[in-house]
Design an enzyme around this catalytic site. Sequence first.
Site, PDB file in Angstrom:
ATOM      1  N   SER A 145       1.901  -3.471   3.475  1.00 19.96           N
ATOM      2  CA  SER A 145       2.228  -4.149   4.752  1.00 19.96           C
ATOM      3  C   SER A 145       2.159  -3.250   6.058  1.00 19.96           C
ATOM      4  CB  SER A 145       3.369  -5.114   4.787  1.00 19.96           C
ATOM      5  OG  SER A 145       3.655  -5.711   5.835  1.00 19.96           O
ATOM      6  N   TYR A 158      12.674  -4.662   3.386  1.00 23.01           N
ATOM      7  CA  TYR A 158      11.361  -4.892   3.190  1.00 23.01           C
ATOM      8  C   TYR A 158      10.265  -4.085   3.884  1.00 23.01           C
ATOM      9  CZ  TYR A 158       6.703  -7.281   3.303  1.00 23.01           C
ATOM     10  OH  TYR A 158       5.355  -7.332   2.892  1.00 23.01           O
TER      11      TYR A 158
END
Length: 247
Positions: A145, A158
């Site tokens: 990501s 995350y």
Amino acid sequence: MDLRNRVVLVTGGATGLGRAISLELARANMLVAINYSRSEDDARETMQAIEELGGQCMMVKGDVSSSEQVEKLVQEVVNRFGRLDAVVANAGTTVFRPFEDLDGITEEDWDRILGVNVKGVWFTAKAAAPYLKANGSGRIVITTSVAGIRPSGSSLPYSVSKAAANHLTKGLAKAMAPDVLVNAIAPGLLDTRWTRGHREDTIQNFLNSSPLKRVATLEDCARQVRVLIETDSMTGEIVVVDAGSSL
């Protein structure tokens, strides 16, 4: 790599980006193993969609944060198709908490997110390695990501997990060369079940920051995964797919 009749395992392949990847690779005539942990109905729907395309597919259940379950599911794929040529390590999880809410993140949140997003990639690569190396032209593509490139995303753990996955991509590329090429895609904001909980102003801010004034689609990312499996000349690369918003 010529993708026809090659076997690919897609972890988290039943929903969202994983589903789009599974369908894209099936269209390229790969034999697709869809891994899921809880989304059995979604996995069945994705398998049916692939079969309607004329492709071959199987479902394989397993939690990637468990090394024992990963070893078992990889063996199931090899038992069914007789080989394994590529892995897309796409399974992921998160929680939605503002970065400044330090007390809102539990130790269990950290353990689960790192267990799936980092250790899960490691377990999958390690279990698949003997089969990928046996063919002399294996491929691993990891879904990371843009949150792993700059602090952003759904939560602090995350973001940290995706930064670790980016570094793991480069480490695995070095460790598994020359027989296995390892690359990653780093999507920005995508329209999935995880991001639909974002406030409208968050999505608008993302659009405003994008030179293209759009978000990348699931299909954009899936096509890039296909490119990274097909390539013979890239390894250790993190390909950002975010409509230019990180420029």
